[in-house]
Write a protein that holds these residues in place. Sequence first.
Motif, short mmCIF file in Angstrom:
data_model
loop_
_atom_site.label_atom_id
_atom_site.label_comp_id
_atom_site.label_asym_id
_atom_site.label_seq_id
_atom_site.Cartn_x
_atom_site.Cartn_y
_atom_site.Cartn_z
N ASN A 1 55.14 18.95 14.69
CA ASN A 1 55.60 20.24 14.19
C ASN A 1 56.59 20.87 15.17
N ALA A 2 57.23 21.92 14.70
CA ALA A 2 58.32 22.54 15.46
C ALA A 2 57.83 23.14 16.78
N MET A 3 56.58 23.61 16.82
CA MET A 3 56.06 24.19 18.07
C MET A 3 55.93 23.12 19.14
N ALA B 1 59.30 22.08 20.34
CA ALA B 1 59.93 23.13 21.16
C ALA B 1 59.31 23.16 22.56
#
Lengths: 398, 401
Positions: free
Chosen positions: B316-318, B321
């Motif tokens: 996922n993007a978290m 990141a």
Amino acid sequence: MRVLMFGWELPPYNSGGLGVACYHLAKALCKKNTEVIFVLPRRVDMPPQDFSILFADANMRIRTINSPLVPYITSSLYLSFMSAEARARLYGNTLFEEVLRYGRQAKKIAETETFDVIHAHDWLSFPAGVAAKSSSGKPLVVHVHATEFDRTGGQGVNPLVYEIEKWGMERADKVIAVSNFTKNMIIEKYGIAPEKIEVVYNAVERPDDPHGGVRSPVSRHKSLVLFVGRITLQKGPDYFVEAAAKVLARDRDVLFVMAGDGDMYHEMIRKAAAMGISDNFLFAGFLRGSELTALYRSADLYVMPSVSEPFGLTAIESLQCGTPILISKQTGAGESLTHCLKVDFWDTDEMAAKILAVLSYKELGQCLSEFGRREIGKFSWDRSADQCITIYQQLTTT
Amino acid sequence: MPSVCFYFQVHQPFRVKKYSIFQIGNDHDYFNDRGDGKLNNGKIFEKVARKCYLPTNEMMLRLLDRHPEFKISYSLSGVFLEQAERYAPEVLNSFYRLVQTGRVELLSETYYHSLAALYSFDEFERQVAMHRALIRKFFGVTPTVFRNTELIYSNEIARYAERLGFSGILAEGADDILGWRSPNFVYKPKGTDTMKLLLKNYKLSDDIAFRFSSRDWLEWPLTAEKFARWVSEHNGNGEVVNLFMDYETFGEHQWESTGIFDFLRELPGRILGHADNDFKTPSEAIAAYPARDELDVLRYVSWADIERDLSAWRSNAMQEAALGKLYQLEREVLSSGDEQLMEDWRKLQTSDHFYYMCTKWFADGDVHKYFNPYDSPYEAFIAHRNVLEDLHIRIKKVEVI
């Protein structure tokens, strides 16, 4: 199966979630070939509404009782408009007299109809439900959307309201709670046996918002944080204002919007001014429909700081529009949502910290939105109606 | 003549405490939670030591004593050893006694149990070297076989390991990388010259690690006698049965009340009861058996979740990141010369932090929820991401000075 249902004012005349929930549940039941005789209070001087068009279902019949009762009414509110209407001499002198009078009228309807089961929504209709039960001998389901403890935040519980709630639940054959949060409250505060209580979640009716997730900026500020709900103790608007001040102390480029109306409206305006944040704090009034949807969509985060929230339909509406949610741990919807941020309603430091985290790290909001939207698929009126039908069947076959 | 090759992973991360945005710039102690919850590293270590490390080590010592043919291997992460030294030195001591038997092999891994192999070969190499130095310091031995964090593996990682001088590497025996092949042989990783590859027999390994106490499982209850029979069935169609699992299986994931210790106590004897069976450590298995085929693994495989890929840490993007930001700081952190800064940066690389941020709970997921010390993946992200901001500020301060 035919249900005599004591419901509430229908959208667009509702003033909160209760009317919406009754309406959608009744509609979903009719779709499943359950007949519903929907009884609701309606003042004679109100604009005529074509309920048959609204429902447009052969399985639904509307019966109205002439009464000024509306959801969320309080004794003082009732008295304030009774002075104007006292001339009519139609209604009870106090809210309680009116609730009991409504019950007697309900009994008359029950005597002229045939049905298999009675279903009454929230305490104002409990006397009606009990009256219908005693005249027909049919089983009674009472549906608890909120208790007096939720509405008052546990402070200044009206003993008469409490008595009617408790008496209604005791007389009922089954109690439906909108969440485990509410179920626990019914067990602890009202002494009802756990076996007698079923949890049936509320849901959202509209199909997934195709524009959900598309932000539509409404202000010059970089970010927008939203509160939607009655501006009343139960919903924790004061905690929202306090958290806003803490966020703004760190980041001035945020607009806070409070949409709704209620008895703490003016107090909140004063509070925002006293905290020196009026330039970043907007009161949008009571919104519905496309205006509300547009506001959800323009927000970076929806905050529901409720002190005591049996379900919290607005949180689901927000996710449907693709806007991530930060909700208090004291909410019913939160117990089965994992893709959201949670905080104790009184912990405004943590609330502000989480708001800032969402505004600072875009991937956080992105994941909360994407997975949250997917997760609310589990709330459906279709499923809730199935649960009610199972309850009806159990009660009518035993 | 199947050899049984046991490898146990022993690891504890330094969990990041709850760290709010308001602490950035003021609080640089990221791992010092002192509460009663699941983020207090010292308390957790003491608990796991009591339930798993000490009793299991004790039993292994007794089993090694009773069965001269019994052999096992461990991979002890650097962050595990650091915490053992700090919170429960008797654990370190009991591992030392195990290694002293001469029949317990230690494997190599990245000191910080990190995903560095996916982001920076240089950092990966440094962490392997740090781990090697620590193992030498505590146990006086030098590992020759490598296992990457969470058995994350690909052709490229096998080549990395070869470049660092290892003779063998471990991986998950995932169906799609094996195709028609069996995990019960030694292979050669494509693109390497002398490396050998041992593949986890995930069915038999997970029978112990995951299914042992599951009453829904048709084979429940699993006895040592039954398990030994399953192993022996590979006689004639396999050379080495690799049983790889988390060491915390014993007493922590499978509680003592499930009978896991009774099972373990009986297992070596039952396996040796079949005349053709024996035990080998990874380096012995590699020396004893030739590579039967070359294995071409283009995708990353791991031992996590049903997907057996990277999705537990990178889906996922978290997660992307947090990992992206972390490795983006590499050059600045290293050139700062600030030892404490480097150490904190490395502790933040431990794979567990990104596992806690995983959102794919619903297909596979209760495992993630069970192992997550945070209330949600979002809380895990917020704490880690805020700490990274603080770390970034510290770098800038060093630069100014």
